[in-house]
Design an enzyme around this catalytic site. Sequence first.
Site, PDB file in Angstrom:
ATOM      1  N   HIS A  35     -10.698  20.858  24.300  1.00 42.39           N
ATOM      2  CA  HIS A  35      -9.517  20.830  25.111  1.00 42.39           C
ATOM      3  C   HIS A  35      -9.206  19.740  25.638  1.00 42.39           C
ATOM      4  O   HIS A  35      -9.366  19.402  26.688  1.00 42.39           O
ATOM      5  CB  HIS A  35      -9.550  21.868  25.964  1.00 42.39           C
ATOM      6  N   ILE A  59      -7.488  17.323  28.757  1.00 46.95           N
ATOM      7  CA  ILE A  59      -6.714  17.637  29.414  1.00 46.95           C
ATOM      8  C   ILE A  59      -7.410  18.793  30.169  1.00 46.95           C
ATOM      9  O   ILE A  59      -7.832  19.763  29.465  1.00 46.95           O
ATOM     10  CB  ILE A  59      -5.329  18.157  29.180  1.00 46.95           C
ATOM     11  N   GLY A  77      -4.914  24.512  32.231  1.00 48.32           N
ATOM     12  CA  GLY A  77      -4.280  25.055  33.556  1.00 48.32           C
ATOM     13  C   GLY A  77      -4.985  26.446  33.937  1.00 48.32           C
ATOM     14  O   GLY A  77      -5.022  26.622  35.266  1.00 48.32           O
ATOM     15  N   VAL A  78      -5.416  27.137  33.262  1.00 51.68           N
ATOM     16  CA  VAL A  78      -6.261  28.406  33.465  1.00 51.68           C
ATOM     17  C   VAL A  78      -7.396  27.928  34.518  1.00 51.68           C
ATOM     18  O   VAL A  78      -7.681  28.640  35.347  1.00 51.68           O
ATOM     19  CB  VAL A  78      -6.446  29.214  32.292  1.00 51.68           C
ATOM     20  N   GLU A  83      -7.930  28.793  38.325  1.00 53.01           N
ATOM     21  CA  GLU A  83      -9.072  29.846  38.797  1.00 53.01           C
ATOM     22  C   GLU A  83      -9.905  28.888  39.926  1.00 53.01           C
ATOM     23  O   GLU A  83     -10.476  29.465  40.691  1.00 53.01           O
ATOM     24  CB  GLU A  83     -10.224  29.492  37.417  1.00 53.01           C
TER      25      GLU A  83
END
Length: 148
Positions: free
Chosen positions: A52, A58, A61-62, A66
């Site tokens: 990723h 990057i 976002g998850v 978290e």
Amino acid sequence: MSDSSVDFNIRDYIPHRYPFLLVDRILDVNIEAKSIRGLKNVTQNEPFFQGHFPTRPILPGVLIVEALAQVSGILAMRVRDLVLKDIGVMFVLAGTDRTRFKKPVVPGDSLLLDAKVVSERREIVKFECEALVEDTVVCSTELMIAHS
């Protein structure tokens, strides 16, 4: 009343371990204001960067959400004066609202993780959260966590 991070062991408050412990350090906890600030140093050798994205890494976002949930769980435990091993339960992410990602987080960034309690009902606690790089908000969200 602000707590010092000097003798603060994150593992006493949440069950996460490598590679899913996404908080490197707690910088401040204010029990009276029901707020917390944590730190995640984003490094190139994080396992998720292999996919990723390999040519332009990057932070997903998850994982930012978290990390915010993890500092929120620590705050919930501290506000209640609980330690993980003493209670046999933990807080888990129960929901998110109004989540916005405003700027990519990349290797080399120091991600500040801020959370503040906005309401509490029995086992559910709601937080307003922001993740910042330097002085720029990169993610904002409302989180709910619950006793499991």
